[in-house]
Design a protein around this motif. Sequence first.
Motif, PDB file in Angstrom:
ATOM      1  N   ILE A  92      53.568  87.858  21.087  1.00  0.00           N
ATOM      2  CA  ILE A  92      53.907  89.042  21.884  1.00  0.00           C
ATOM      3  C   ILE A  92      53.577  90.305  21.101  1.00  0.00           C
ATOM      4  O   ILE A  92      53.000  91.267  21.645  1.00  0.00           O
ATOM      5  CB  ILE A  92      55.393  89.012  22.275  1.00  0.00           C
ATOM      6  CG1 ILE A  92      55.721  87.752  23.093  1.00  0.00           C
ATOM      7  CG2 ILE A  92      55.763  90.272  23.062  1.00  0.00           C
ATOM      8  CD1 ILE A  92      54.962  87.613  24.378  1.00  0.00           C
ATOM      9  N   GLU A 109      55.017  79.405  29.950  1.00  0.00           N
ATOM     10  CA  GLU A 109      55.971  80.476  29.678  1.00  0.00           C
ATOM     11  C   GLU A 109      57.407  80.037  29.959  1.00  0.00           C
ATOM     12  O   GLU A 109      58.357  80.656  29.481  1.00  0.00           O
ATOM     13  CB  GLU A 109      55.635  81.717  30.504  1.00  0.00           C
ATOM     14  CG  GLU A 109      54.824  82.762  29.769  1.00  0.00           C
ATOM     15  CD  GLU A 109      53.325  82.628  29.938  1.00  0.00           C
ATOM     16  OE1 GLU A 109      52.576  83.370  29.298  1.00  0.00           O
ATOM     17  OE2 GLU A 109      52.887  81.761  30.704  1.00  0.00           O
ATOM     18  N   GLN A 121      60.085  89.543  27.456  1.00  0.00           N
ATOM     19  CA  GLN A 121      59.805  90.836  28.078  1.00  0.00           C
ATOM     20  C   GLN A 121      60.733  91.924  27.559  1.00  0.00           C
ATOM     21  O   GLN A 121      60.292  93.026  27.200  1.00  0.00           O
ATOM     22  CB  GLN A 121      59.952  90.722  29.597  1.00  0.00           C
ATOM     23  CG  GLN A 121      59.710  92.024  30.358  1.00  0.00           C
ATOM     24  CD  GLN A 121      58.255  92.403  30.457  1.00  0.00           C
ATOM     25  OE1 GLN A 121      57.550  91.940  31.340  1.00  0.00           O
ATOM     26  NE2 GLN A 121      57.782  93.253  29.558  1.00  0.00           N
ATOM     27  N   ARG A 122      62.011  91.621  27.480  1.00  0.00           N
ATOM     28  CA  ARG A 122      63.006  92.662  27.215  1.00  0.00           C
ATOM     29  C   ARG A 122      63.262  92.899  25.737  1.00  0.00           C
ATOM     30  O   ARG A 122      63.724  93.980  25.351  1.00  0.00           O
ATOM     31  CB  ARG A 122      64.321  92.277  27.883  1.00  0.00           C
ATOM     32  CG  ARG A 122      64.216  92.143  29.395  1.00  0.00           C
ATOM     33  CD  ARG A 122      65.476  91.498  29.956  1.00  0.00           C
ATOM     34  NE  ARG A 122      65.433  91.359  31.407  1.00  0.00           N
ATOM     35  CZ  ARG A 122      66.319  90.667  32.113  1.00  0.00           C
ATOM     36  NH1 ARG A 122      67.321  90.042  31.497  1.00  0.00           N
ATOM     37  NH2 ARG A 122      66.207  90.578  33.434  1.00  0.00           N
ATOM     38  N   GLY A 147      60.162  92.985  22.099  1.00  0.00           N
ATOM     39  CA  GLY A 147      59.720  92.519  23.402  1.00  0.00           C
ATOM     40  C   GLY A 147      58.335  93.030  23.746  1.00  0.00           C
ATOM     41  O   GLY A 147      57.681  93.724  22.961  1.00  0.00           O
ATOM     42  N   ALA A 148      57.882  92.689  24.926  1.00  0.00           N
ATOM     43  CA  ALA A 148      56.510  93.000  25.344  1.00  0.00           C
ATOM     44  C   ALA A 148      56.385  94.426  25.857  1.00  0.00           C
ATOM     45  O   ALA A 148      57.204  94.885  26.663  1.00  0.00           O
ATOM     46  CB  ALA A 148      56.071  92.020  26.417  1.00  0.00           C
ATOM     47  N   ALA A 151      53.435  94.060  30.984  1.00  0.00           N
ATOM     48  CA  ALA A 151      54.281  93.563  32.067  1.00  0.00           C
ATOM     49  C   ALA A 151      53.970  92.113  32.392  1.00  0.00           C
ATOM     50  O   ALA A 151      52.809  91.748  32.603  1.00  0.00           O
ATOM     51  CB  ALA A 151      54.079  94.412  33.322  1.00  0.00           C
ATOM     52  N   PHE A 152      55.010  91.276  32.404  1.00  0.00           N
ATOM     53  CA  PHE A 152      54.902  89.950  32.997  1.00  0.00           C
ATOM     54  C   PHE A 152      54.998  90.117  34.518  1.00  0.00           C
ATOM     55  O   PHE A 152      55.837  90.879  35.015  1.00  0.00           O
ATOM     56  CB  PHE A 152      56.033  89.044  32.517  1.00  0.00           C
ATOM     57  CG  PHE A 152      55.869  88.536  31.116  1.00  0.00           C
ATOM     58  CD1 PHE A 152      55.200  87.347  30.871  1.00  0.00           C
ATOM     59  CD2 PHE A 152      56.379  89.242  30.040  1.00  0.00           C
ATOM     60  CE1 PHE A 152      55.051  86.862  29.576  1.00  0.00           C
ATOM     61  CE2 PHE A 152      56.237  88.770  28.746  1.00  0.00           C
ATOM     62  CZ  PHE A 152      55.569  87.579  28.514  1.00  0.00           C
ATOM     63  N   PHE A 167      60.129  88.375  37.806  1.00  0.00           N
ATOM     64  CA  PHE A 167      59.466  89.564  37.288  1.00  0.00           C
ATOM     65  C   PHE A 167      58.831  90.281  38.480  1.00  0.00           C
ATOM     66  O   PHE A 167      58.760  89.727  39.580  1.00  0.00           O
ATOM     67  CB  PHE A 167      58.388  89.187  36.273  1.00  0.00           C
ATOM     68  CG  PHE A 167      58.904  88.601  34.995  1.00  0.00           C
ATOM     69  CD1 PHE A 167      59.526  89.403  34.048  1.00  0.00           C
ATOM     70  CD2 PHE A 167      58.756  87.247  34.723  1.00  0.00           C
ATOM     71  CE1 PHE A 167      60.004  88.866  32.861  1.00  0.00           C
ATOM     72  CE2 PHE A 167      59.228  86.707  33.541  1.00  0.00           C
ATOM     73  CZ  PHE A 167      59.862  87.513  32.607  1.00  0.00           C
TER      74      PHE A 167
END
Length: 567
Positions: A92, A109, A121-122, A147-148, A151-152, A167
């Motif tokens: 990531i 994933e 993501q978060r 986190g990323a 965007a997922f 998402f």
Amino acid sequence: MQDGLLPAQDRAHLIASAQKSPVGTQLAVKLIAFNDFHGNLEAAGRNPGVARLATVIDDLRAENPLHAVVSAGDLIGASPLLSALFHDEPTIEAMNRIGLDFNAVGNHEFDDGREELLRMQRGGNHPTDPNTGLGLADDLKDGRFAGADFAFLAANVVDTASGQTLFPAFQIREFLGQKVAFIGMTLEGTPTIVSPSGVAGLAFKDEADTANALIGALRAQGVHAVVVLIHEGGVTTGGANSCEGVSGPIVDIVGRLHGEVDLVVSGHTHRAYNCLLANRDGRPVRVTSAGSFGGMVTDIDLTLDTRSRDVIAVSADNRAIPNDDTVAQSPALTPLLANYTALADGPRKRVIGKITATLTRASTAAGESALGDVIADAQLAATDDAGLGGAQIAFMNPGGIRADLPYSAPGKTDGDVTYGEAFTVQPFGNSLVTLTLTGAQVHALLEQQFTGCTVGYPADAPPAGQPFNRILQVSGGFSYAWQEKGTPCDNVDPASIRLNGAPLDPAGAYRVTVNSFMADGGDQLYVLRAGTERLGGAQDLDALEAYFTANPAGVAPGPQDRIQLAP
């Protein structure tokens, strides 16, 4: 939308004319796509590594200031040790540095469940493992995994309790006022190939129906240029930029897509192709896939009509990335790699055993591999003295065997097996489960290797996926013969199923060891859910290490004589 195979000179002319005036009648947008990266950060074999991938992406970005970098799923999961040891946080962080914009969720994933995917993501450190938040300062937030930045997207993954997608279904990117929508999806059959517990409470919807249902909302926002990023794909018989003999689920999906969809970036099959497939109106849609592991990117040029706001041309080129000095390693990525390499070198270089020759996943015509034999034997050895009499049979799913075990490799003595190599073979961290099945249930398990046999299926089982053979690897002393007849539950000769030379008794009770993914019904092996007297065991990788320790002279390749094709 219009599409076609554009000659190179026409493609260059379109791009040049579109770039002359940002407010003219045409606008060129570049997309840089890849898929199925699976945490392959380091250069190894044919894999160029993320630092070379970053360089190629930067070079392509420099060709057009109007661009986006996209991934069609399986960015993480089934990753080599350098990423997986740190719960894929390094991947990531690498993608943040690369400048990835959108990633459609893939089935892998979900390997560690929805909450872990949401953490990707978060941000935030792993709740049970201190070996997280070890990135460089630039990659952290308040000393924790950030986190990323990208965007997922998961248009067809819905929380059944809330009715909301896990998402966002799509995101819209504006290029000088021209809107392009990116819809992200995974394959509908995800619940059939991941651990059911990891996707509990989630529904996976039909891919084409999901995309089509979003068109009205996109039009309402003035969007007529639509790109679908989908973790599902196909296979071809030609090269990376051809579409010869195309087959697979992606053909049906595209064949049902709304005419507003202009481009499909696909994945999942680890195949590279560059196709024009007909949509539901019979019009050609560009469909691409860039193989796997960052060994290729797809260079895509969209030409938009600024009056209609639609795509009028799409061209694509799959570009291989060599693992050599012809491509420099990006200085933005090398410090990150150095950081995690230093952290991981101790455990991954540890020698855990010896082999007498390379153990490969290459299978016989019946589906049995030398490495599969060894892993099944290791799992039986780890549980044959368990409670209730100990295991008598072990089964291993071939999808859980991710690489060969090499006899020779740089940086080690011939025949040594390092922890890092073993981890690359079995990266999922499954635990062993020993359970009791009747002989009839063992037969049903073997039949469930072939899609369509629903003996023992629970009422909440998802629909059977596309037919595919997933021949289970079996431990020594167990044997059987099969021949696929196209008839559910009629592919394995019951009389051929033997344990230590004796026929299996349909009414008898047998102790069977499988991994936790299988025990939970993964790969549609739902009869295993009915297994009784369950007893948890060691992790699969620990069982393999113990098997090497018990055979210090070296483990030989498995005999590949346990599974036969019936005459």
